[in-house]
Design a protein around this motif. Structure first.
Motif, PDB file in Angstrom:
ATOM      1  N   SER A  33     -21.843  25.273  46.791  1.00 24.01           N
ATOM      2  CA  SER A  33     -20.545  25.346  46.117  1.00 24.01           C
ATOM      3  C   SER A  33     -20.395  26.653  45.356  1.00 24.01           C
ATOM      4  O   SER A  33     -19.351  27.309  45.426  1.00 24.01           O
ATOM      5  CB  SER A  33     -20.377  24.160  45.152  1.00 24.01           C
ATOM      6  N   GLY A  34     -21.417  27.046  44.641  1.00 21.96           N
ATOM      7  CA  GLY A  34     -21.367  28.291  43.868  1.00 21.96           C
ATOM      8  C   GLY A  34     -21.194  29.516  44.745  1.00 21.96           C
ATOM      9  O   GLY A  34     -20.398  30.412  44.440  1.00 21.96           O
ATOM     10  N   TRP A  35     -21.927  29.576  45.846  1.00 18.48           N
ATOM     11  CA  TRP A  35     -21.795  30.726  46.753  1.00 18.48           C
ATOM     12  C   TRP A  35     -20.418  30.745  47.408  1.00 18.48           C
ATOM     13  O   TRP A  35     -19.838  31.812  47.587  1.00 18.48           O
ATOM     14  CB  TRP A  35     -22.905  30.713  47.799  1.00 18.48           C
ATOM     15  N   LEU A  36     -19.889  29.566  47.755  1.00 20.76           N
ATOM     16  CA  LEU A  36     -18.541  29.504  48.315  1.00 20.76           C
ATOM     17  C   LEU A  36     -17.521  29.997  47.292  1.00 20.76           C
ATOM     18  O   LEU A  36     -16.642  30.789  47.616  1.00 20.76           O
ATOM     19  CB  LEU A  36     -18.205  28.080  48.760  1.00 20.76           C
ATOM     20  N   HIS A  37     -17.643  29.542  46.056  1.00 23.60           N
ATOM     21  CA  HIS A  37     -16.713  29.971  45.009  1.00 23.60           C
ATOM     22  C   HIS A  37     -16.748  31.492  44.837  1.00 23.60           C
ATOM     23  O   HIS A  37     -15.697  32.129  44.680  1.00 23.60           O
ATOM     24  CB  HIS A  37     -17.031  29.286  43.680  1.00 23.60           C
ATOM     25  N   GLN A  38     -17.931  32.071  44.856  1.00 21.43           N
ATOM     26  CA  GLN A  38     -18.040  33.524  44.715  1.00 21.43           C
ATOM     27  C   GLN A  38     -17.352  34.243  45.872  1.00 21.43           C
ATOM     28  O   GLN A  38     -16.625  35.224  45.664  1.00 21.43           O
ATOM     29  CB  GLN A  38     -19.504  33.952  44.645  1.00 21.43           C
ATOM     30  N   ALA A  39     -17.559  33.759  47.089  1.00 21.08           N
ATOM     31  CA  ALA A  39     -16.943  34.386  48.271  1.00 21.08           C
ATOM     32  C   ALA A  39     -15.425  34.255  48.221  1.00 21.08           C
ATOM     33  O   ALA A  39     -14.702  35.202  48.556  1.00 21.08           O
ATOM     34  CB  ALA A  39     -17.496  33.754  49.546  1.00 21.08           C
ATOM     35  N   LEU A  40     -14.932  33.099  47.797  1.00 21.64           N
ATOM     36  CA  LEU A  40     -13.487  32.901  47.712  1.00 21.64           C
ATOM     37  C   LEU A  40     -12.883  33.709  46.564  1.00 21.64           C
ATOM     38  O   LEU A  40     -11.797  34.271  46.710  1.00 21.64           O
ATOM     39  CB  LEU A  40     -13.160  31.418  47.550  1.00 21.64           C
ATOM     40  N   ALA A  41     -13.577  33.759  45.440  1.00 17.75           N
ATOM     41  CA  ALA A  41     -13.069  34.526  44.298  1.00 17.75           C
ATOM     42  C   ALA A  41     -12.937  35.998  44.655  1.00 17.75           C
ATOM     43  O   ALA A  41     -11.992  36.670  44.219  1.00 17.75           O
ATOM     44  CB  ALA A  41     -13.986  34.349  43.090  1.00 17.75           C
ATOM     45  N   GLU A  42     -13.839  36.504  45.455  1.00 20.31           N
ATOM     46  CA  GLU A  42     -13.770  37.897  45.900  1.00 20.31           C
ATOM     47  C   GLU A  42     -12.514  38.139  46.740  1.00 20.31           C
ATOM     48  O   GLU A  42     -11.884  39.180  46.642  1.00 20.31           O
ATOM     49  CB  GLU A  42     -15.021  38.217  46.722  1.00 20.31           C
ATOM     50  N   ARG A  43     -12.124  37.145  47.535  1.00 23.85           N
ATOM     51  CA  ARG A  43     -10.987  37.289  48.441  1.00 23.85           C
ATOM     52  C   ARG A  43      -9.656  36.895  47.807  1.00 23.85           C
ATOM     53  O   ARG A  43      -8.599  37.291  48.285  1.00 23.85           O
ATOM     54  CB  ARG A  43     -11.224  36.423  49.682  1.00 23.85           C
ATOM     55  N   ALA A  44      -9.701  36.096  46.759  1.00 22.83           N
ATOM     56  CA  ALA A  44      -8.483  35.542  46.157  1.00 22.83           C
ATOM     57  C   ALA A  44      -7.726  36.581  45.344  1.00 22.83           C
ATOM     58  O   ALA A  44      -8.318  37.476  44.738  1.00 22.83           O
ATOM     59  CB  ALA A  44      -8.833  34.358  45.260  1.00 22.83           C
ATOM     60  N   LYS A  45      -6.411  36.404  45.325  1.00 20.43           N
ATOM     61  CA  LYS A  45      -5.564  37.260  44.478  1.00 20.43           C
ATOM     62  C   LYS A  45      -5.705  36.831  43.020  1.00 20.43           C
ATOM     63  O   LYS A  45      -5.757  37.661  42.124  1.00 20.43           O
ATOM     64  CB  LYS A  45      -4.111  37.155  44.928  1.00 20.43           C
ATOM     65  N   THR A  46      -5.721  35.513  42.792  1.00 19.73           N
ATOM     66  CA  THR A  46      -5.914  34.995  41.432  1.00 19.73           C
ATOM     67  C   THR A  46      -6.988  33.917  41.430  1.00 19.73           C
ATOM     68  O   THR A  46      -7.138  33.172  42.394  1.00 19.73           O
ATOM     69  CB  THR A  46      -4.616  34.404  40.840  1.00 19.73           C
ATOM     70  N   VAL A  47      -7.716  33.867  40.324  1.00 23.80           N
ATOM     71  CA  VAL A  47      -8.721  32.834  40.102  1.00 23.80           C
ATOM     72  C   VAL A  47      -8.479  32.275  38.706  1.00 23.80           C
ATOM     73  O   VAL A  47      -8.371  33.034  37.734  1.00 23.80           O
ATOM     74  CB  VAL A  47     -10.167  33.374  40.209  1.00 23.80           C
ATOM     75  N   THR A  48      -8.374  30.955  38.620  1.00 21.65           N
ATOM     76  CA  THR A  48      -8.093  30.291  37.352  1.00 21.65           C
ATOM     77  C   THR A  48      -9.121  29.205  37.115  1.00 21.65           C
ATOM     78  O   THR A  48      -9.447  28.436  38.027  1.00 21.65           O
ATOM     79  CB  THR A  48      -6.679  29.658  37.376  1.00 21.65           C
ATOM     80  N   LEU A  49      -9.628  29.127  35.903  1.00 22.17           N
ATOM     81  CA  LEU A  49     -10.499  28.039  35.475  1.00 22.17           C
ATOM     82  C   LEU A  49      -9.671  27.137  34.576  1.00 22.17           C
ATOM     83  O   LEU A  49      -9.049  27.618  33.618  1.00 22.17           O
ATOM     84  CB  LEU A  49     -11.704  28.585  34.697  1.00 22.17           C
ATOM     85  N   VAL A  50      -9.643  25.845  34.881  1.00 21.38           N
ATOM     86  CA  VAL A  50      -8.876  24.898  34.066  1.00 21.38           C
ATOM     87  C   VAL A  50      -9.863  24.064  33.252  1.00 21.38           C
ATOM     88  O   VAL A  50     -10.778  23.441  33.810  1.00 21.38           O
ATOM     89  CB  VAL A  50      -7.987  23.986  34.953  1.00 21.38           C
ATOM     90  N   VAL A  51      -9.664  24.085  31.939  1.00 22.20           N
ATOM     91  CA  VAL A  51     -10.516  23.347  31.013  1.00 22.20           C
ATOM     92  C   VAL A  51      -9.618  22.527  30.107  1.00 22.20           C
ATOM     93  O   VAL A  51      -8.698  23.089  29.477  1.00 22.20           O
ATOM     94  CB  VAL A  51     -11.396  24.306  30.177  1.00 22.20           C
ATOM     95  N   ALA A  52      -9.822  21.224  30.032  1.00 20.10           N
ATOM     96  CA  ALA A  52      -9.038  20.346  29.174  1.00 20.10           C
ATOM     97  C   ALA A  52      -7.533  20.524  29.407  1.00 20.10           C
ATOM     98  O   ALA A  52      -6.739  20.507  28.471  1.00 20.10           O
ATOM     99  CB  ALA A  52      -9.396  20.559  27.706  1.00 20.10           C
ATOM    100  N   GLY A  53      -7.165  20.742  30.661  1.00 16.20           N
ATOM    101  CA  GLY A  53      -5.758  20.906  31.010  1.00 16.20           C
ATOM    102  C   GLY A  53      -5.192  22.288  30.742  1.00 16.20           C
ATOM    103  O   GLY A  53      -4.013  22.532  30.996  1.00 16.20           O
ATOM    104  N   LEU A  54      -6.019  23.191  30.246  1.00 18.72           N
ATOM    105  CA  LEU A  54      -5.552  24.537  29.914  1.00 18.72           C
ATOM    106  C   LEU A  54      -6.069  25.541  30.927  1.00 18.72           C
ATOM    107  O   LEU A  54      -7.284  25.673  31.138  1.00 18.72           O
ATOM    108  CB  LEU A  54      -6.049  24.933  28.523  1.00 18.72           C
ATOM    109  N   PRO A  55      -5.162  26.284  31.573  1.00 15.40           N
ATOM    110  CA  PRO A  55      -5.604  27.291  32.545  1.00 15.40           C
ATOM    111  C   PRO A  55      -6.081  28.567  31.863  1.00 15.40           C
ATOM    112  O   PRO A  55      -5.423  29.084  30.963  1.00 15.40           O
ATOM    113  CB  PRO A  55      -4.334  27.545  33.371  1.00 15.40           C
ATOM    114  N   VAL A  56      -7.226  29.056  32.299  1.00 13.31           N
ATOM    115  CA  VAL A  56      -7.781  30.300  31.803  1.00 13.31           C
ATOM    116  C   VAL A  56      -7.865  31.254  33.006  1.00 13.31           C
ATOM    117  O   VAL A  56      -8.578  30.952  33.973  1.00 13.31           O
ATOM    118  CB  VAL A  56      -9.196  30.097  31.189  1.00 13.31           C
TER     119      VAL A  56
END
Length: 175
Positions: free
Chosen positions: A148-171
């Motif tokens: 999962s971690g390696w997939l996330h890294q590969a996708l984050a490299e290709r993505a235009k935006t990456v957002t982490l959602v914590v407690a309903g709040l997007p970062v």
């Protein structure tokens, strides 16, 4: 392409749906929900039904637990937004069926080909951030967290935006 990460019940799916619906209001395009879950028991069946009810009428639901790349290739029109929920279930499905490496390679290739062609599809990927805790004890759990971690890294490299959602709040991690 967007990657939206978060923990269990963080609000990541709701945020992804809001992003897609906002895009749809602006463009008039079509919304497709690409579900990777399989209803293996009554509890999971109830979860799937609840998600379908939450989405409502404008959404067309597609179900594909394994061949994600193939389904995305069929849905890479600029007038369509595809929300993939969730990648960690997809990773688990692929590992369970012994297809992880080939399916991951196919997904990344589909993304790269779309970008090379200048198609820039409206794809939103939702996934659980499972690497923030301690290293799991069992080898299968460690393999899943690593995959999962390696997939996330590969996708984050290709993505235009990456957002982490914590407690309903997007970062925003990448814009």
């Amino acid at each position: 392409m967007q990657l939206i990460l978060g923990g269990a019940r963080s609000g990541k799916s709701r945020f992804a749906q809001q992003q897609a619906e906002s895009w749809q209001r602006q463009t008039g395009g079509q919304l497709r929900y690409l579900a990777t879950a399989e209803a293996g028991d009554a509890e999971m069946h109830a979860r799937i039904q609840r998600h379908q009810q939450d989405r409502g009428a404008p959404w067309q639901t597609l179900e594909e637990p394994l061949n994600l790349a193939s389904e995305l290739k069929q849905n890479q029109s600029r007038d369509t937004c595809v929300l993939v929920d969730c990648l960690t279930l997809w990773v688990s499905n692929c590992m369970h069926h012994g297809q992880w490496e080939s399916q991951k390679a196919s997904l990344l290739q589909a993304i790269d080909e779309a970008n090379e062609k200048g198609v820039t599809p409206n794809w939103i990927f939702v996934s659980n951030e499972v690497g923030s805790g301690i290293v799991p004890l069992g080898p299968l759990s460690r393999e899943f967290v690593d995959a999962s971690g390696w997939l996330h890294q590969a996708l984050a490299e290709r993505a235009k935006t990456v957002t982490l959602v914590v407690a309903g709040l997007p970062v925003t991690l990448k814009a």
